[in-house]
Design a protein around this motif. Structure first.
Motif, PDB file in Angstrom:
ATOM      1  N   SER A 131       0.843  -1.194   0.000  1.00 20.06           N
ATOM      2  CA  SER A 131       0.000   0.000   0.000  1.00 20.06           C
ATOM      3  C   SER A 131       0.875   1.238   0.000  1.00 20.06           C
ATOM      4  CB  SER A 131      -0.890   0.017   1.252  1.00 20.06           C
ATOM      5  OG  SER A 131      -1.754  -1.092   1.260  1.00 20.06           O
ATOM      6  N   LYS A 132       0.235   2.363  -0.286  1.00 26.15           N
ATOM      7  CA  LYS A 132       0.948   3.636  -0.246  1.00 26.15           C
ATOM      8  C   LYS A 132      -0.004   4.668   0.343  1.00 26.15           C
ATOM      9  CE  LYS A 132       2.253   5.526  -4.195  1.00 26.15           C
ATOM     10  NZ  LYS A 132       3.003   6.085  -5.336  1.00 26.15           N
ATOM     11  N   VAL A 133       0.451   5.325   1.407  1.00 27.77           N
ATOM     12  CA  VAL A 133      -0.316   6.394   2.035  1.00 27.77           C
ATOM     13  C   VAL A 133       0.583   7.625   2.119  1.00 27.77           C
ATOM     14  CG1 VAL A 133      -1.501   7.154   4.134  1.00 27.77           C
ATOM     15  CG2 VAL A 133      -1.749   4.781   3.362  1.00 27.77           C
ATOM     16  N   SER A 134       0.130   8.702   1.558  1.00 31.94           N
ATOM     17  CA  SER A 134       0.898   9.958   1.537  1.00 31.94           C
ATOM     18  C   SER A 134       2.312   9.740   1.002  1.00 31.94           C
ATOM     19  CB  SER A 134       0.952  10.588   2.938  1.00 31.94           C
ATOM     20  OG  SER A 134      -0.342  10.879   3.390  1.00 31.94           O
ATOM     21  N   GLY A 135       2.431   8.845   0.016  1.00 36.17           N
ATOM     22  CA  GLY A 135       3.722   8.584  -0.620  1.00 36.17           C
ATOM     23  C   GLY A 135       4.602   7.586   0.097  1.00 36.17           C
ATOM     24  N   ILE A 136       4.157   7.076   1.257  1.00 40.18           N
ATOM     25  CA  ILE A 136       4.939   6.092   2.015  1.00 40.18           C
ATOM     26  C   ILE A 136       4.470   4.694   1.638  1.00 40.18           C
ATOM     27  CG2 ILE A 136       5.444   5.189   4.320  1.00 40.18           C
ATOM     28  CD1 ILE A 136       5.364   8.029   5.365  1.00 40.18           C
ATOM     29  N   ARG A 137       5.388   3.907   1.073  1.00 41.05           N
ATOM     30  CA  ARG A 137       5.077   2.532   0.661  1.00 41.05           C
ATOM     31  C   ARG A 137       5.337   1.580   1.825  1.00 41.05           C
ATOM     32  NH1 ARG A 137       9.036   1.414  -3.908  1.00 41.05           N
ATOM     33  NH2 ARG A 137       7.963  -0.583  -3.970  1.00 41.05           N
ATOM     34  N   PHE A 138       4.431   0.609   1.998  1.00 39.20           N
ATOM     35  CA  PHE A 138       4.581  -0.380   3.062  1.00 39.20           C
ATOM     36  C   PHE A 138       3.801  -1.639   2.729  1.00 39.20           C
ATOM     37  CE2 PHE A 138       0.911   2.178   4.077  1.00 39.20           C
ATOM     38  CZ  PHE A 138      -0.045   1.245   4.469  1.00 39.20           C
ATOM     39  N   VAL A 139       4.147  -2.714   3.430  1.00 37.00           N
ATOM     40  CA  VAL A 139       3.460  -3.989   3.288  1.00 37.00           C
ATOM     41  C   VAL A 139       2.963  -4.411   4.663  1.00 37.00           C
ATOM     42  CG1 VAL A 139       3.701  -6.421   2.628  1.00 37.00           C
ATOM     43  CG2 VAL A 139       4.922  -4.652   1.331  1.00 37.00           C
ATOM     44  N   PRO A 140       1.632  -4.561   4.846  1.00 38.55           N
ATOM     45  CA  PRO A 140       1.098  -5.015   6.141  1.00 38.55           C
ATOM     46  C   PRO A 140       1.495  -6.471   6.393  1.00 38.55           C
ATOM     47  CG  PRO A 140      -0.621  -4.029   4.779  1.00 38.55           C
ATOM     48  CD  PRO A 140       0.573  -4.239   3.905  1.00 38.55           C
ATOM     49  N   MET A 141       1.962  -6.750   7.612  1.00 38.56           N
ATOM     50  CA  MET A 141       2.412  -8.094   7.954  1.00 38.56           C
ATOM     51  C   MET A 141       2.001  -8.426   9.378  1.00 38.56           C
ATOM     52  SD  MET A 141       6.234  -8.142   6.250  1.00 38.56           S
ATOM     53  CE  MET A 141       6.238  -9.899   5.878  1.00 38.56           C
ATOM     54  N   CYS A 142       1.981  -9.727   9.698  1.00 36.78           N
ATOM     55  CA  CYS A 142       1.636 -10.154  11.040  1.00 36.78           C
ATOM     56  C   CYS A 142       2.458 -11.381  11.417  1.00 36.78           C
ATOM     57  CB  CYS A 142       0.137 -10.486  11.118  1.00 36.78           C
ATOM     58  SG  CYS A 142      -0.410 -10.798  12.796  1.00 36.78           S
ATOM     59  N   TYR A 143       2.832 -11.430  12.669  1.00 37.75           N
ATOM     60  CA  TYR A 143       3.488 -12.606  13.244  1.00 37.75           C
ATOM     61  C   TYR A 143       2.425 -13.321  14.068  1.00 37.75           C
ATOM     62  CZ  TYR A 143       6.693 -15.486  15.943  1.00 37.75           C
ATOM     63  OH  TYR A 143       7.340 -16.543  16.522  1.00 37.75           O
ATOM     64  N   PHE A 144       2.053 -14.506  13.616  1.00 42.68           N
ATOM     65  CA  PHE A 144       1.039 -15.279  14.326  1.00 42.68           C
ATOM     66  C   PHE A 144       1.743 -16.166  15.334  1.00 42.68           C
ATOM     67  CE2 PHE A 144      -0.816 -14.213  10.220  1.00 42.68           C
ATOM     68  CZ  PHE A 144      -2.018 -13.630  10.627  1.00 42.68           C
ATOM     69  N   ASN A 145       1.591 -15.810  16.596  1.00 41.79           N
ATOM     70  CA  ASN A 145       2.279 -16.521  17.658  1.00 41.79           C
ATOM     71  C   ASN A 145       1.512 -17.793  18.000  1.00 41.79           C
ATOM     72  OD1 ASN A 145       3.729 -17.369  19.860  1.00 41.79           O
ATOM     73  ND2 ASN A 145       3.910 -15.332  20.735  1.00 41.79           N
ATOM     74  N   LYS A 146       2.001 -18.901  17.509  1.00 47.02           N
ATOM     75  CA  LYS A 146       1.324 -20.180  17.691  1.00 47.02           C
ATOM     76  C   LYS A 146       1.504 -20.759  19.090  1.00 47.02           C
ATOM     77  CE  LYS A 146       1.981 -20.688  12.806  1.00 47.02           C
ATOM     78  NZ  LYS A 146       2.270 -19.334  12.484  1.00 47.02           N
ATOM     79  N   GLN A 147       2.427 -20.185  19.866  1.00 45.54           N
ATOM     80  CA  GLN A 147       2.698 -20.703  21.203  1.00 45.54           C
ATOM     81  C   GLN A 147       1.864 -20.020  22.268  1.00 45.54           C
ATOM     82  OE1 GLN A 147       6.883 -20.069  21.581  1.00 45.54           O
ATOM     83  NE2 GLN A 147       7.402 -21.648  20.091  1.00 45.54           N
ATOM     84  N   LYS A 148       1.142 -18.956  21.898  1.00 46.17           N
ATOM     85  CA  LYS A 148       0.387 -18.221  22.929  1.00 46.17           C
ATOM     86  C   LYS A 148      -1.092 -18.419  22.740  1.00 46.17           C
ATOM     87  CE  LYS A 148       4.072 -15.100  23.767  1.00 46.17           C
ATOM     88  NZ  LYS A 148       4.592 -13.852  24.063  1.00 46.17           N
TER      89      LYS A 148
END
Length: 148
Positions: A131-148
């Protein structure tokens, strides 16, 4: 790795500016560079609020070489490592330290485009397209903690 203190603000801002100039800003449009400099850098100071953030620094020979911040146990807002230390494991240690501090099933972040492969190598999964918001490019990511 230690918790940050108020006296660390100037050193953290300097570190983030250096890393951003070499690794992040080249991937942004002019609008993104202006937005980053005018909003993200001043926003660093909010990460020193212990009420909502758990923020840590990596130190080697009394020099700041890394910085990371976790907001409300669920969102990594910052992870920066000095360019000379990248590839040495400092980023992995900082990231793991932040993840260990969270008790939630998912810890999310918005990765800069140049860091996606690093986060994937640490178990993060892409949750949406770039995605890009106000010219800032980024990729949404998540760490799925399977131990919790």
């Amino acid at each position: 790795i230690r918790k940050v203190e108020e006296i660390d603000i100037a050193a953290v801002v300097e570190l983030v500016e250096k890393v951003a100039n070499s690794d992040i800003l080249p991937h942004f449009s002019e609008e993104g560079r202006v937005t980053f400099i005018s909003k993200v850098l001043p926003d660093l100071k909010t990460a020193f609020d212990n009420t909502n953030f758990y923020s840590v620094k990596a130190i080697e020979k009394e020099q700041l070489i890394g910085f990371g911040a976790l907001r409300e146990g669920s969102y990594i807002t910052h992870l920066f490592v000095d360019a000379k230390q990248q590839g040495s494991g400092v980023g992995k240690k900082l990231l793991q330290h932040l993840l260990d501090h969270s008790e939630l099933d998912c810890v999310s972040l918005k990765s800069s485009v140049n860091a996606v492969s690093f986060y994937e190598s640490q178990g993060f999964e892409t949750t949406d397209s770039e995605s890009k918001v106000s010219g800032i490019r980024f990729v949404p990511m998540c760490y799925f903690n399977k131990q919790k």
